[in-house]
Design an enzyme around this catalytic site. Structure first.
Site, PDB file in Angstrom:
ATOM      1  N   SER A 201      31.393  47.598  87.584  1.00 43.30           N
ATOM      2  CA  SER A 201      32.455  48.532  87.959  1.00 43.30           C
ATOM      3  C   SER A 201      33.695  48.407  87.073  1.00 43.30           C
ATOM      4  O   SER A 201      34.347  49.410  86.775  1.00 43.30           O
ATOM      5  CB  SER A 201      32.850  48.330  89.419  1.00 43.30           C
ATOM      6  N   HIS A 247      38.242  46.580  89.326  1.00 44.06           N
ATOM      7  CA  HIS A 247      38.430  48.013  89.103  1.00 44.06           C
ATOM      8  C   HIS A 247      39.769  48.293  88.426  1.00 44.06           C
ATOM      9  O   HIS A 247      39.844  49.057  87.454  1.00 44.06           O
ATOM     10  CB  HIS A 247      38.349  48.768  90.433  1.00 44.06           C
TER      11      HIS A 247
END
Length: 296
Positions: A201, A247
């Protein structure tokens, strides 16, 4: 009549489709033949962008065509398969996931991102603080479930392919790993040392950030990528057991590196682009050293 007039107005406002990919709207045209071209078909020219056919023809500079190699808008070499690196990354992630399923949890505990903690299965204290820095890289290719890898690989395919075509293979690969490592470093710095994390991610959020910069550079409609990014951020902070640090770290690194990739001046392009990657890596190393000093 009103409906027909409204339809005509919408048709007039709609951007034309790429001459090679009609389903992709674009506001950029070849500076030589005026055909509409999407990011995958753009070749960086001395002034503006050209389509692949014009780029392979006479360079317009008085030199032979071979003297002017077609370049992407970021200065990379135009490849026959503009999605090759994306395909390889997807394949590697899927292959590692199959290994995870075959070997079991012991594989995850050896290679997932972990600051510092006693691991019962291994019978010892493990983690980056114990000198296992490789975990910052290997964790980028691990996934926790079928849903986890499905969403990540779909995002990588949809976002990564066009971005690879626009940047070129080397720059795209540098962006991917710089973003992923930045996400790992921020997770290591902020998260609890005994909290494991894994997933691609961070790197994918870096691709999101760079895509937004690219779309801004090409004067594309920013609303789709902003909406997609907002949705992903809602999931990031709305669901538990998600390493939001990865993230955010990946996103920030992707924005900074992506800006350098597409806005670097032509005469110092390589220096600015790879210098930006090196600067982000310096920050990654600094965060890692700081956190390691705190834990040891």
């Amino acid at each position: 009549m009103d409906d027909q007039a409204a339809d005509s107005s919408q048709d007039a406002q709609r951007l034309p489709g790429c001459y090679r990919h009609p389903d992709r709207e674009t506001g950029v045209r070849c500076t030589r033949c005026d055909k509409p071209i999407c990011p995958e078909c753009m070749v960086d020219a001395s002034v503006g962008f050209q389509c692949p056919e014009c780029a392979r023809g006479d360079s317009g500079t008085g030199h032979a065509p071979a003297a002017s190699r077609p370049r992407t808008l970021a200065g990379g070499t135009v490849a026959a398969d503009p999605r090759l690196v994306t395909k390889i990354l997807v394949g590697v992630n899927l292959a590692v996931f199959l290994v995870q399923l075959s070997v079991g949890n012991s594989f995850d505990t050896r290679f997932e991102l972990l600051g510092q903690a006693y691991v019962p299965g291994l019978g010892s204290v493990e983690g980056i603080a114990e000198g296992q820095w490789y975990r910052m890289l290997t964790a980028m290719f691990l996934h926790g479930s079928y849903i986890h890898i499905l969403f990540n690989m779909l995002s990588l395919w949809w976002i990564g392919g066009p971005l690879e075509a626009a940047l070129g293979r080397a720059r795209y690969l540098a962006l991917y790993f710089v973003s992923g490592l930045a996400g790992s470093a921020l997770t290591y710095l902020i998260a609890a040392p005994n909290q494991p994390s894994l997933g691609a991610s961070g790197a994918i959020f870096g691709l999101f950030g760079a895509t937004a910069i690219l779309m801004r550079r090409l004067n594309y409609d920013m609303r789709p990528i902003i909406a997609l990014l907002v949705i992903n951020l809602i999931f990031t902070f709305g669901w538990s057991n998600i390493a939001w640090q990865a993230h955010i770290g990946g996103l920030v690194a992707g924005v900074l590196t992506g800006y350098a990739m597409v806005h670097a001046p032509r005469e110092r392009r390589d220096l600015v682009q790879y210098g930006a990657c090196a600067l982000v890596l310096v920050v990654v190393v600094a965060m890692t050293l700081i956190r390691t000093a705190q834990l040891t």
